[in-house]
Design an enzyme around this catalytic site. Structure first.
Site, PDB file in Angstrom:
ATOM      1  N   HIS A 124      71.076   6.002  63.720  1.00 14.78           N
ATOM      2  CA  HIS A 124      70.025   7.025  63.618  1.00 14.78           C
ATOM      3  C   HIS A 124      68.873   6.522  62.740  1.00 14.78           C
ATOM      4  CE1 HIS A 124      73.194   9.252  65.562  1.00 14.78           C
ATOM      5  NE2 HIS A 124      73.984   8.886  64.571  1.00 14.78           N
ATOM      6  N   GLU A 136      73.520  11.792  57.869  1.00 16.93           N
ATOM      7  CA  GLU A 136      74.184  10.589  58.360  1.00 16.93           C
ATOM      8  C   GLU A 136      73.244   9.390  58.255  1.00 16.93           C
ATOM      9  OE1 GLU A 136      75.413  10.805  62.443  1.00 16.93           O
ATOM     10  OE2 GLU A 136      76.187   8.761  62.468  1.00 16.93           O
ATOM     11  N   HIS A 186      78.052   4.431  61.371  1.00 15.03           N
ATOM     12  CA  HIS A 186      77.877   5.868  61.612  1.00 15.03           C
ATOM     13  C   HIS A 186      78.857   6.665  60.759  1.00 15.03           C
ATOM     14  CE1 HIS A 186      75.367   5.729  65.359  1.00 15.03           C
ATOM     15  NE2 HIS A 186      75.830   4.473  65.357  1.00 15.03           N
ATOM     16  N   GLU A 209      82.720   4.708  62.705  1.00 18.03           N
ATOM     17  CA  GLU A 209      82.509   6.071  62.210  1.00 18.03           C
ATOM     18  C   GLU A 209      83.313   6.151  60.919  1.00 18.03           C
ATOM     19  OE1 GLU A 209      80.548   8.300  63.492  1.00 18.03           O
ATOM     20  OE2 GLU A 209      80.350   7.918  65.648  1.00 18.03           O
TER      21      GLU A 209
HETATM   22 ZN    ZN Z   1      76.017   8.576  64.423  1.00 24.42          ZN
END
Ligand code: ZN
Length: 343
Positions: free
Chosen positions: A132, A169, A224, A306
């Protein structure tokens, strides 16, 4: 003799230790931190002592000699006290001389790879993809634009998730990316980030993949944190599935990416002390996906990680901790380094 003869100031090399040594008495004598110093000083003793004796034998007279003798007199006692400290440490470590020696050796050995490590990843290229972008949310039209990911078309990028208290995030991924970059650069690797908070949005997922490809990266890690339900906890590494459609052809990277992912998952678990996801991956911490443009379009070994679930308060407590993020970066770094050494 040649030492004293070739170097009129034989005690200069020991100067750096003098300030440390002067703090010695106020420190715990058996502090683990002191052991490497003790070992280093012990190693210096024969040379320094020889130099001092040689200097005395030569008669440190004259104007230069006064300084030399002063330095010698100052250095000699501190040097001479070191073996006693060393022996004390060795002898008192559980009454096992080997333990003391082992500790000293371990310290010395531990510092060796750090030294050689500075060049161990020379020539290796790692691309870090911080998921992102901190200002994606201000560019919804741009990030909602569909891009070709080979198997289908998907949004350029998304805003990402955040903790319930608003830690995004994108902030998380950038922070971990910076920590990881530092660790890898210390090993001599060339590191490139796909974005560094230095652009208004994105890059789009297809461009993120192409940055790794264009860099001929030896490894790419996309960082992430997840946005799952409360009680869903833990990290997982996402591996590319085998896809061959349109611009996507991951067949050559499936195996090396799996190796990379497994190494990162193992080291991440150990470094952070956190468990693999309890909601995907059946406890392995590994998930294979064929729907992510960043993986589908990659032609170099690549995984996503993640790191935890931002929407779970216990995971969020970890993700918002700088100390934990450092451990996370450390785990990733170790996995990447292992992968690069094996490839
Ligand atoms: Zn993400």
């Amino acid at each position: 003799m040649s030492y004293a003869g070739s170097n009129p100031d034989p005690f200069d090399p020991s100067d750096p230790f003098s300030p440390s040594d002067s703090f010695g008495p106020s420190r715990p004598r058996r502090s683990p931190l002191r052991r490497p110093l003790t070992v280093a000083l012990a190693a210096l003793v024969p040379g320094a002592l020889l130099g001092w004796l040689a200097y005395e034998a030569l008669g440190g007279t004259g104007s230069g000699g006064a300084n030399g003798t002063g330095a010698g007199a100052g250095a000699a006692p501190s040097v001479l006290s070191s073996p006693a400290t060393g022996a004390d440490s060795a002898g008192s470590a559980g009454g096992d001389g080997k333990t003391g020696v082992g500790t000293g050796t371990a310290s010395a050995t531990a510092s060796a790879p750090a030294g050689s490590g500075a060049t161990s990843l020379q020539g290796k290229v790692v691309v870090i993809d911080p998921g992102h972008n901190p200002t994606n949310y201000q560019h919804t039209a741009d990030i909602n634009r569909k891009v070709d990911i080979g198997t289908n078309r998907k949004e350029c990028d998304t805003t990402g998730t955040s903790t319930n208290s608003g830690y995004s995030e994108a902030e998380f991924t950038l922070d971990v990316a910076h920590r990881l970059r530092t660790l890898l650069q210390e090993q001599g690797a060339t590191v490139r980030l796909t974005q560094d908070g230095d652009r208004p949005y994105g890059p789009c997922v297809d461009e993120r993949a192409r940055i790794g490809n264009a860099a001929h990266a030896d490894a790419v890690v996309s960082i992430h944190a997840d946005g799952a339900g409360t009680g869903q906890r833990g990290f997982h590494v996402i591996l590319p599935g085998a896809v061959h459609e349109g611009a996507a052809d991951t067949r050559a990277i499936v195996a090396p990416s799996k190796d990379l992912g497994k190494l990162i998952a193992g080291d991440f678990t150990r470094a952070t002390g956190t468990s693999p996801s309890n909601y995907v991956g059946d406890g392995t911490g590994l998930v294979t996906r064929e729907d992510l443009g960043g993986l589908n379009l990659s032609t170099v070994p690549k995984v996503f990680i993640e790191c935890g679930n931002m929407r779970d308060t216990k995971d969020a407590a970890l993700l918002t901790s700088g100390a934990w993020r450092q451990k996370a970066a450390q785990g990733m770094s170790e996995g990447i380094v292992s992968f690069l050494h094996g490839s």
